[in-house]
Write an enzyme that holds these catalytic residues in place. Structure first.
Site, PDB file in Angstrom:
ATOM      1  N   LYS A   1       0.840  -1.215   0.000  1.00  0.00           N
ATOM      2  CA  LYS A   1       0.000   0.000   0.000  1.00  0.00           C
ATOM      3  C   LYS A   1       0.873   1.262   0.000  1.00  0.00           C
ATOM      4  CE  LYS A   1      -3.185   3.048   0.872  1.00  0.00           C
ATOM      5  NZ  LYS A   1      -4.485   3.390   0.474  1.00  0.00           N
TER       6      LYS A   1
ATOM      7  N   LYS B   1       0.666  11.893   4.819  1.00  0.00           N
ATOM      8  CA  LYS B   1       0.984  10.908   5.860  1.00  0.00           C
ATOM      9  C   LYS B   1       1.579   9.640   5.229  1.00  0.00           C
ATOM     10  CE  LYS B   1      -2.209   8.158   6.607  1.00  0.00           C
ATOM     11  NZ  LYS B   1      -2.856   6.868   6.507  1.00  0.00           N
TER      12      LYS B   1
HETATM   13  P1  NA7 Z   1     -10.954  10.311   7.372  1.00  0.00           P
HETATM   14  O1  NA7 Z   1     -12.152  10.669   6.562  1.00  0.00           O
HETATM   15  O2  NA7 Z   1     -10.031  11.376   7.808  1.00  0.00           O
HETATM   16  O3  NA7 Z   1     -11.488   9.517   8.674  1.00  0.00           O
HETATM   17  C1  NA7 Z   1     -10.592   9.181   9.700  1.00  0.00           C
HETATM   18  C2  NA7 Z   1     -11.282   8.319  10.707  1.00  0.00           C
HETATM   19  O4  NA7 Z   1     -10.338   8.044  11.774  1.00  0.00           O
HETATM   20  C3  NA7 Z   1     -12.484   9.010  11.375  1.00  0.00           C
HETATM   21  O5  NA7 Z   1     -13.441   8.015  11.701  1.00  0.00           O
HETATM   22  C4  NA7 Z   1     -11.851   9.597  12.634  1.00  0.00           C
HETATM   23  O6  NA7 Z   1     -12.773   9.837  13.667  1.00  0.00           O
HETATM   24  C5  NA7 Z   1     -10.908   8.475  13.021  1.00  0.00           C
HETATM   25  N1  NA7 Z   1      -9.850   8.903  13.944  1.00  0.00           N
HETATM   26  C6  NA7 Z   1      -8.843   9.763  13.691  1.00  0.00           C
HETATM   27  N2  NA7 Z   1      -8.059   9.917  14.787  1.00  0.00           N
HETATM   28  C7  NA7 Z   1      -8.599   9.128  15.740  1.00  0.00           C
HETATM   29  C8  NA7 Z   1      -8.248   8.845  17.085  1.00  0.00           C
HETATM   30  N3  NA7 Z   1      -7.168   9.390  17.657  1.00  0.00           N
HETATM   31  N4  NA7 Z   1      -9.020   7.994  17.779  1.00  0.00           N
HETATM   32  C9  NA7 Z   1     -10.111   7.426  17.194  1.00  0.00           C
HETATM   33  N5  NA7 Z   1     -10.507   7.638  15.931  1.00  0.00           N
HETATM   34  C10 NA7 Z   1      -9.749   8.494  15.208  1.00  0.00           C
HETATM   35  O7  NA7 Z   1     -10.069   9.216   6.643  1.00  0.00           O
HETATM   36  P2  NA7 Z   1     -10.484   8.156   5.512  1.00  0.00           P
HETATM   37  O8  NA7 Z   1     -11.750   7.489   5.915  1.00  0.00           O
HETATM   38  O9  NA7 Z   1     -10.384   8.791   4.171  1.00  0.00           O
HETATM   39  O10 NA7 Z   1      -9.253   7.128   5.606  1.00  0.00           O
HETATM   40  C11 NA7 Z   1      -9.144   6.185   6.645  1.00  0.00           C
HETATM   41  C12 NA7 Z   1      -7.890   5.349   6.441  1.00  0.00           C
HETATM   42  O11 NA7 Z   1      -7.937   4.651   5.175  1.00  0.00           O
HETATM   43  C13 NA7 Z   1      -6.595   6.132   6.416  1.00  0.00           C
HETATM   44  O12 NA7 Z   1      -5.556   5.386   7.023  1.00  0.00           O
HETATM   45  C14 NA7 Z   1      -6.321   6.326   4.937  1.00  0.00           C
HETATM   46  O13 NA7 Z   1      -4.946   6.602   4.691  1.00  0.00           O
HETATM   47  C15 NA7 Z   1      -6.855   5.070   4.326  1.00  0.00           C
HETATM   48  P3  NA7 Z   1     -13.632  11.229  13.691  1.00  0.00           P
HETATM   49  O14 NA7 Z   1     -14.799  11.002  12.774  1.00  0.00           O
HETATM   50  O15 NA7 Z   1     -12.696  12.312  13.197  1.00  0.00           O
HETATM   51  O16 NA7 Z   1     -13.999  11.393  15.116  1.00  0.00           O
END
Ligand code: NA7
Length: 292
Positions: free
Chosen positions: A172, A240
């Site tokens: 990936k 990232k």
């Molecule tokens: P998004 O739309 O930025 O969503 C990120 C998700 O991760 C979202 O549900 C966030 O929750 C969650 N998140 C981020 N930080 C935390 C922490 N510290 N604790 C719990 N949950 C968290 O990303 P994508 O859906 O486009 O992508 C997800 C992954 O797939 C990523 O690795 C990409 O590179 C590929 P929130 O809704 O902000 O509370």
């Protein structure tokens, strides 16, 4: 009987993945840090729980798709984290893009407790997620993959078993290095074309008939030409992934000069952006250079 599925992370990717699991009749428990993002899914039949621990405890197969390595660590091992809720014999699938090292560490922690683990990051963006046509890059045991294939079939059109834990993340990161460079190269070529007095559309037209044609460029060229960048794959996540790819390269002693230069350009645009943008916003680098 269908396995019960848990999904942690209802961001741009997680929400359509969850919707497809519901459509295909899986019983689905969800958790998201921002609970309000689960509302539509709850009305479609998902059960929303208050902690990652509860999501894990309710699931035969728990899928995580959160932003980055710190988010995965928080969800798994933070307060009321998922790891303590996972049952012996269940499967943890991490579809977040993280380092191969974190994938191997998660796999080892799972193995100690009789939990199966797969790293299964995805490619295809929100478009692929909505259509249930993601492509998944899988690391872990072949038998574990066999167990979860009916679930993968609801969200992906293809999956590749690439080796032991961490192998999915390695491929990936290499994939996203390539995609980041392709789009960056298109933006450079457009800057050169327009500076030379020819409309960018003409370059794209020629490219479409040439060896340079690539599906990612089909999707990103219109954004670059219109200078509109609604996030499908956000710039912050591509940045990232470039950082993760360069870290991995450093550990392995592999030099990535073009990747390193591209990371600096993506960083510059990311740092100057006020809104969430797609990574095609790399094109802004040349708008600025031209004083636009
Ligand atoms: P998004 O739309 O930025 O969503 C990120 C998700 O991760 C979202 O549900 C966030 O929750 C969650 N998140 C981020 N930080 C935390 C922490 N510290 N604790 C719990 N949950 C968290 O990303 P994508 O859906 O486009 O992508 C997800 C992954 O797939 C990523 O690795 C990409 O590179 C590929 P929130 O809704 O902000 O509370």
């Amino acid at each position: 009987m269908k396995p019960s599925v848990g999904l942690i992370g209802l961001g741009l990717m997680g929400r359509p993945i969850a919707a497809n699991l519901l459509k295909k009749g899986f019983s689905l428990t969800v958790w998201n840090r921002t609970a309000s993002r689960a509302q539509d899914l709850v009305s479609q039949g998902a059960r929303l729980v208050a902690t990652p621990h509860e999501a894990a405890a309710a699931s035969d197969v728990l899928i995580m798709i959160v932003s980055d390595p710190p988010a995965v660590e928080q969800v798994l091992w933070g307060e009321k984290g998922a790891f303590s809720g996972l049952r012996r014999g269940s499967v943890l699938v991490d579809s977040s893009t993280v380092s191969p090292e974190l994938a191997r560490r998660s796999a080892a922690a799972c193995a100690e407790r009789g939990i199966e683990y797969l790293d299964a990051p995805v490619t295809g963006g929100t478009w692929g997620a909505e259509k249930g046509e993601l492509v998944m890059m899988v690391g872990g045991a072949a038998e574990t993959l066999k167990r979860v294939e009916p679930i993968f079939g609801a969200i992906a059109k293809r999956w590749f078993h690439l080796g032991p834990a961490g192998a999915g993340q390695t491929v990936k990161l290499a994939m996203n290095l390539l995609l980041a460079l392709e789009v960056e190269a298109l933006a450079e070529a457009l800057a050169l074309t327009t500076a030379g007095g020819v409309a960018g559309e003409r370059l794209v037209e020629v490219m479409q008939s040439s060896m340079g044609r690539a599906p990612v460029l089909d999707v990103k060229a219109p954004l670059l030409l219109e200078r509109k960048y609604p996030p499908s794959f956000p710039l912050r996540l591509m940045h990232k992934d470039l950082a993760l790819a360069l870290d991995l390269a450093k550990q392995l002693g592999v030099s990535l000069p073009a990747g390193s230069a591209a990371r600096d350009v993506y960083a510059k645009i990311l740092n100057s952006a006020r809104e969430d943008l797609d990574y095609a916003a790399i094109g802004r680098y040349w708008d600025k250079a031209a004083g636009a």
